[in-house]
Design an enzyme around this catalytic site. Structure first.
Site, PDB file in Angstrom:
ATOM      1  N   GLN A 277      19.643  55.321 -18.814  1.00  0.00           N
ATOM      2  CA  GLN A 277      19.478  54.689 -17.507  1.00  0.00           C
ATOM      3  C   GLN A 277      20.462  55.278 -16.494  1.00  0.00           C
ATOM      4  O   GLN A 277      21.670  55.328 -16.745  1.00  0.00           O
ATOM      5  CB  GLN A 277      19.705  53.170 -17.656  1.00  0.00           C
ATOM      6  CG  GLN A 277      19.457  52.377 -16.402  1.00  0.00           C
ATOM      7  CD  GLN A 277      17.997  52.389 -15.966  1.00  0.00           C
ATOM      8  OE1 GLN A 277      17.086  52.249 -16.773  1.00  0.00           O
ATOM      9  NE2 GLN A 277      17.767  52.588 -14.678  1.00  0.00           N
TER      10      GLN A 277
ATOM     11  N   LYS B 225      11.755  46.869 -19.133  1.00  0.00           N
ATOM     12  CA  LYS B 225      11.293  47.963 -20.008  1.00  0.00           C
ATOM     13  C   LYS B 225      11.157  47.465 -21.439  1.00  0.00           C
ATOM     14  O   LYS B 225      10.148  47.717 -22.099  1.00  0.00           O
ATOM     15  CB  LYS B 225      12.312  49.109 -20.011  1.00  0.00           C
ATOM     16  CG  LYS B 225      12.174  50.046 -18.854  1.00  0.00           C
ATOM     17  CD  LYS B 225      13.271  51.103 -18.926  1.00  0.00           C
ATOM     18  CE  LYS B 225      13.313  51.905 -17.645  1.00  0.00           C
ATOM     19  NZ  LYS B 225      14.567  52.594 -17.425  1.00  0.00           N
TER      20      LYS B 225
ATOM     21  N   ASP C  72      11.764  60.408 -19.613  1.00  0.00           N
ATOM     22  CA  ASP C  72      11.948  60.358 -18.155  1.00  0.00           C
ATOM     23  C   ASP C  72      11.457  61.659 -17.507  1.00  0.00           C
ATOM     24  O   ASP C  72      11.235  61.710 -16.305  1.00  0.00           O
ATOM     25  CB  ASP C  72      13.455  60.202 -17.832  1.00  0.00           C
ATOM     26  CG  ASP C  72      13.763  58.861 -17.185  1.00  0.00           C
ATOM     27  OD1 ASP C  72      12.809  58.188 -16.751  1.00  0.00           O
ATOM     28  OD2 ASP C  72      14.949  58.502 -17.110  1.00  0.00           O
TER      29      ASP C  72
END
Ligand code: NAD
Length: 285
Positions: free
Chosen positions: A95, A51, A118
């Protein structure tokens, strides 16, 4: 035929790099994505590394906050509050999975919906459900739809989409996105009866199950478009191998097009995360 996720993701990143340059020139804004990683989960570390690299490659600012596994929930919430208030941060991603002593839903609810790249915050899932503008949509489902369109063209209306899996991360949001595209949508899951017969009706078959090579060739209508979301690590002849939820070798002989694993949906997830961050920066500016 294969639908090439690696190539499609690279094309999307090129488009994003142009949008990032435009934001810099016109609004003097550089989109910033901060990833928060708690603990030492090896798979998460690899994912976060990718990422960071790709965020920088499109010209955005990438920050990483690494916290030890014993970090308290209160400390993580404080960090999120700082990021919510930081004008240089447009996207926040925590995460998952988090260590067991931290409640994931409390953490997701604490991220500002406008920075929730997200797309897991209830505000964003609600906006998606209602078909409202301004939703930040979960990344893997967005990638699935982009790949389906890559093969079928932009108009998916009237197609029967069967989704196997009803998770909040993949199955449900893919179903909602395909409904927005005017597909007729069936969601199948672990309690579904006659799964092969239902799958045989699919023009678009999305497999998000988490079981290696689960979807067999005789479940697939000839010419169907198959989107394989699964990422399963198995051992073949003593060697570790990555396979999807679809029995690729057999199904690819029957279907019209299929996303391979690896190289299909996987690369699209990070590209769509960058897309969400650019969208968030545009809206926040
Ligand atoms: P999950 O475990 O949360 O959900 C799996 C779903 O499959 C459930 O809704 C369940 O009802 C259904 N299911 C389980 N057994 C079934 C059966 N026998 N018949 C029919 N349905 C059944 O998993 P998830 O988070 O949605 O992920 C699914 C897969 O996608 C996993 O392999 C995961 O690794 C992968 N994944 C990939 C990406 C990516 O970037 N490519 C992102 C997220 C998840």
């Amino acid at each position: 035929m294969n639908i090439d996720g690696k190539q499609t993701a690279a094309e999307l990143r090129e488009t994003l790099a142009i949008s990032v340059a435009k934001l810099k020139e016109e609004k003097q804004i550089v989109p910033g994505l901060t990833v928060v990683l708690v603990g030492e989960d090896p798979a998460s570390q690899v994912y976060v590394r990718n990422k960071v690299k790709q965020t920088r490659e499109v010209g955005m600012i990438s920050n990483e906050i690494r916290l030890p596994a014993q970090t308290t929930q209160a400390h993580l919430l404080e960090q999120l509050e700082q990021l919510n208030n930081d004008k240089n941060v447009h996207g926040i991603l925590v995460q998952l999975p988090l260590p067991k002593h931290i409640d994931e839903s409390t953490i997701i609810a604490a991220i500002s919906p406008e920075k929730d790249v997200d797309g897991f915050h209830a505000m964003n899932s609600g906006r998606l459900l209602n078909g409202e503008d301004g939703a930040l949509v979960p990344c893997t489902p967005q990638g699935c739809v982009i790949l389906a369109k890559k093969h079928l063209g932009d108009d998916l209306s009237g197609k029967h989409a069967v989704i196997i899996g009803r998770s909040n991360i993949v199955g449900k949001p893919v179903a909602l996105l395909l409904l927005q595209e005017n597909c007729t949508v069936t969601i199948a899951h672990s309690r579904t009866k006659n799964l092969p017969e239902i799958c045989q009706q699919a023009d678009i078959l999305v497999a998000a199950v988490g079981r290696p090579k689960f979807v067999k060739a005789d479940w697939v209508k000839p010419g169907a478009t198959v989107i394989d979301v699964g990422i399963n690590r198995i051992e073949i002849d003593g060697k570790a191998k990555l396979v999807g939820d679809v029995d690729y070798d057999a199904v690819s002989k029957v279907c019209g097009a299929i996303t391979p694993v690896p190289g299909g949906v996987g690369p699209m997830t990070i590209a769509c995360l960058l897309k969400n961050t650019v969208e968030a920066a545009n809206r926040l500016s």
